[in-house]
Design a protein around this motif. Sequence first.
Motif, PDB file in Angstrom:
ATOM      1  N   PRO A 165      -1.604  32.907  32.699  1.00  0.00           N
ATOM      2  CA  PRO A 165      -1.161  33.798  31.610  1.00  0.00           C
ATOM      3  C   PRO A 165      -0.860  35.212  32.073  1.00  0.00           C
ATOM      4  CG  PRO A 165      -3.501  33.269  31.405  1.00  0.00           C
ATOM      5  CD  PRO A 165      -2.947  32.366  32.451  1.00  0.00           C
ATOM      6  N   ALA A 166      -1.517  35.683  33.131  1.00  0.00           N
ATOM      7  CA  ALA A 166      -1.263  37.048  33.602  1.00  0.00           C
ATOM      8  C   ALA A 166       0.177  37.214  34.061  1.00  0.00           C
ATOM      9  CB  ALA A 166      -2.227  37.402  34.730  1.00  0.00           C
ATOM     10  N   SER A 167       0.772  36.146  34.628  1.00  0.00           N
ATOM     11  CA  SER A 167       2.156  36.253  35.090  1.00  0.00           C
ATOM     12  C   SER A 167       3.116  36.396  33.914  1.00  0.00           C
ATOM     13  CB  SER A 167       2.543  35.036  35.941  1.00  0.00           C
ATOM     14  OG  SER A 167       2.649  33.866  35.147  1.00  0.00           O
ATOM     15  N   ILE A 168       2.808  35.731  32.779  1.00  0.00           N
ATOM     16  CA  ILE A 168       3.655  35.866  31.597  1.00  0.00           C
ATOM     17  C   ILE A 168       3.489  37.254  30.997  1.00  0.00           C
ATOM     18  CG2 ILE A 168       4.178  34.936  29.313  1.00  0.00           C
ATOM     19  CD1 ILE A 168       3.272  32.221  30.272  1.00  0.00           C
ATOM     20  N   HIS A 169       2.272  37.762  31.020  1.00  0.00           N
ATOM     21  CA  HIS A 169       2.009  39.132  30.582  1.00  0.00           C
ATOM     22  C   HIS A 169       2.882  40.102  31.382  1.00  0.00           C
ATOM     23  CE1 HIS A 169      -1.330  42.353  29.721  1.00  0.00           C
ATOM     24  NE2 HIS A 169      -0.117  42.824  29.517  1.00  0.00           N
ATOM     25  N   ARG A 170       2.903  39.942  32.701  1.00  0.00           N
ATOM     26  CA  ARG A 170       3.701  40.835  33.551  1.00  0.00           C
ATOM     27  C   ARG A 170       5.189  40.644  33.309  1.00  0.00           C
ATOM     28  NH1 ARG A 170      -0.386  39.226  37.327  1.00  0.00           N
ATOM     29  NH2 ARG A 170       1.045  37.680  38.231  1.00  0.00           N
ATOM     30  N   TYR A 171       5.601  39.398  33.044  1.00  0.00           N
ATOM     31  CA  TYR A 171       7.019  39.100  32.793  1.00  0.00           C
ATOM     32  C   TYR A 171       7.535  39.941  31.617  1.00  0.00           C
ATOM     33  CZ  TYR A 171      11.175  36.352  31.503  1.00  0.00           C
ATOM     34  OH  TYR A 171      12.446  35.954  31.179  1.00  0.00           O
ATOM     35  N   TYR A 172       6.831  39.899  30.494  1.00  0.00           N
ATOM     36  CA  TYR A 172       7.317  40.633  29.321  1.00  0.00           C
ATOM     37  C   TYR A 172       7.132  42.143  29.480  1.00  0.00           C
ATOM     38  CZ  TYR A 172       8.381  36.303  26.987  1.00  0.00           C
ATOM     39  OH  TYR A 172       8.942  35.086  26.662  1.00  0.00           O
ATOM     40  N   GLY A 173       6.190  42.544  30.317  1.00  0.00           N
ATOM     41  CA  GLY A 173       6.091  43.955  30.638  1.00  0.00           C
ATOM     42  C   GLY A 173       7.276  44.441  31.446  1.00  0.00           C
ATOM     43  N   THR A 174       7.715  43.610  32.390  1.00  0.00           N
ATOM     44  CA  THR A 174       8.860  43.962  33.223  1.00  0.00           C
ATOM     45  C   THR A 174      10.153  44.003  32.416  1.00  0.00           C
ATOM     46  OG1 THR A 174       7.849  42.995  35.196  1.00  0.00           O
ATOM     47  CG2 THR A 174      10.245  43.225  35.215  1.00  0.00           C
ATOM     48  N   VAL A 175      10.372  42.986  31.587  1.00  0.00           N
ATOM     49  CA  VAL A 175      11.656  42.848  30.901  1.00  0.00           C
ATOM     50  C   VAL A 175      11.747  43.747  29.666  1.00  0.00           C
ATOM     51  CG1 VAL A 175      13.220  41.225  29.757  1.00  0.00           C
ATOM     52  CG2 VAL A 175      11.921  40.488  31.758  1.00  0.00           C
ATOM     53  N   PHE A 176      10.676  43.785  28.861  1.00  0.00           N
ATOM     54  CA  PHE A 176      10.743  44.463  27.557  1.00  0.00           C
ATOM     55  C   PHE A 176       9.735  45.608  27.395  1.00  0.00           C
ATOM     56  CE2 PHE A 176      12.251  40.117  25.884  1.00  0.00           C
ATOM     57  CZ  PHE A 176      13.583  40.453  26.041  1.00  0.00           C
ATOM     58  N   ASP A 177       9.032  45.984  28.465  1.00  0.00           N
ATOM     59  CA  ASP A 177       8.013  47.038  28.362  1.00  0.00           C
ATOM     60  C   ASP A 177       6.980  46.703  27.286  1.00  0.00           C
ATOM     61  OD1 ASP A 177       9.063  48.929  30.346  1.00  0.00           O
ATOM     62  OD2 ASP A 177      10.723  49.176  28.936  1.00  0.00           O
ATOM     63  N   SER A 178       6.568  45.433  27.227  1.00  0.00           N
ATOM     64  CA  SER A 178       5.580  45.029  26.233  1.00  0.00           C
ATOM     65  C   SER A 178       4.269  45.767  26.453  1.00  0.00           C
ATOM     66  CB  SER A 178       5.347  43.519  26.299  1.00  0.00           C
ATOM     67  OG  SER A 178       4.754  43.157  27.536  1.00  0.00           O
ATOM     68  N   ARG A 179       3.501  45.885  25.381  1.00  0.00           N
ATOM     69  CA  ARG A 179       2.204  46.551  25.431  1.00  0.00           C
ATOM     70  C   ARG A 179       1.124  45.574  24.985  1.00  0.00           C
ATOM     71  NH1 ARG A 179       3.897  52.445  22.793  1.00  0.00           N
ATOM     72  NH2 ARG A 179       5.497  52.928  24.358  1.00  0.00           N
ATOM     73  N   LEU A 180      -0.030  45.678  25.618  1.00  0.00           N
ATOM     74  CA  LEU A 180      -1.144  44.822  25.258  1.00  0.00           C
ATOM     75  C   LEU A 180      -1.777  45.317  23.964  1.00  0.00           C
ATOM     76  CD1 LEU A 180      -3.162  42.532  26.011  1.00  0.00           C
ATOM     77  CD2 LEU A 180      -4.483  44.294  27.220  1.00  0.00           C
ATOM     78  N   SER A 181      -1.796  44.449  22.949  1.00  0.00           N
ATOM     79  CA  SER A 181      -2.455  44.813  21.698  1.00  0.00           C
ATOM     80  C   SER A 181      -3.956  44.576  21.789  1.00  0.00           C
ATOM     81  CB  SER A 181      -1.864  44.031  20.531  1.00  0.00           C
ATOM     82  OG  SER A 181      -0.544  44.456  20.268  1.00  0.00           O
ATOM     83  N   ASP A 182      -4.348  43.363  22.198  1.00  0.00           N
ATOM     84  CA  ASP A 182      -5.767  43.055  22.339  1.00  0.00           C
ATOM     85  C   ASP A 182      -5.927  41.669  22.956  1.00  0.00           C
ATOM     86  OD1 ASP A 182      -5.257  41.425  19.983  1.00  0.00           O
ATOM     87  OD2 ASP A 182      -5.626  43.219  18.794  1.00  0.00           O
TER      88      ASP A 182
END
Length: 343
Positions: A165-182
Amino acid sequence: MTAAATEVAKQGSVFGAVHLGYLAVESRKMQQWHRFGADAIGLHVDELDADTLRFRLDENECRFLIRRGPAEDLMAIGWQVDDHETFDRVIKRVSDRGVPIVEGSPEDAALRGVERLWRFPGPKGIVQEVFTTGRTTTQPLRMLTSGYVTGDSGMGHVAITSRNPASIHRYYGTVFDSRLSDYIDENVNGLTLKIRFLRVNERHHSIAVAGLHHLPVDPIRTRAQHVNIQVADLDDMLAAYQRVRDLGFRIAWTVGQHTNDRELSFYCVTPSGFELEVGWNPIVVTPELEAAWQPTTYQGISIWGHDTVHMTDNLAQVREALRNLRRPERTVPALSTPIGMKK
């Protein structure tokens, strides 16, 4: 673009300018999908031909695209990008990493009811499609539900299970600047399931990613574990719950309330096997909340409710996990490394 998105864009980020626009599904069960969408959930359904259905939630021509095929799965996520400058920034991020990105044909764009469509690989083989404008229609909605929440929040969210799951977290951070909600830690048969909730705009999460802590297995056959839509009125959610039961579609989880985003919802099983969550009134991360937001870890997914309706077949889940071990999980390594770090 919202004021918050404009401010963030000045810093080179695309956060706030990206919204979940549509979902594309492949299925052989066209009649079941028609009945499920129109009669159980209460969506507007357009039957384009014997092999193509579109569901509407609002004035947009397409929010769900169901096309005939063998996969019985979610095939693509469509993301609306507010403006051409931000769109170009997203395309450049992907192409600069050496990831193949192709322009959708005019026919593909028309089916999805969008303009300026491009697509590139995503986690677990779910194609990511970006577009600038969702075409709207003045044709009245013919649906049992009074309304859905879309707009700046997007149309809902997608939840994925993963061995990494960490790789998917990084994927959306790279592409869309996603932020961790919780995070949520949930006990599943003595094992800890950790769920990450990622936001790309004011919606509490547009992507949720779940994985078993310290155990790289995935018990889910489908690429998506569930997808979510949000009704505008609580009565609509409760009415849909009753229709799903009355029409014989399977309820996966009864009505309940989540610990983190406080959404009231229920989960049912779509004709293709992944679940649909119909929810009401989740937390919105407004600019005022955004300034002070701190990710928290919650224990358990629900404050109350969300009880399982059918006993879980643990042996079947183990068998599915073992089958998944033999088939590699599709990843996009080039987009799963934070910008500025080596791949």
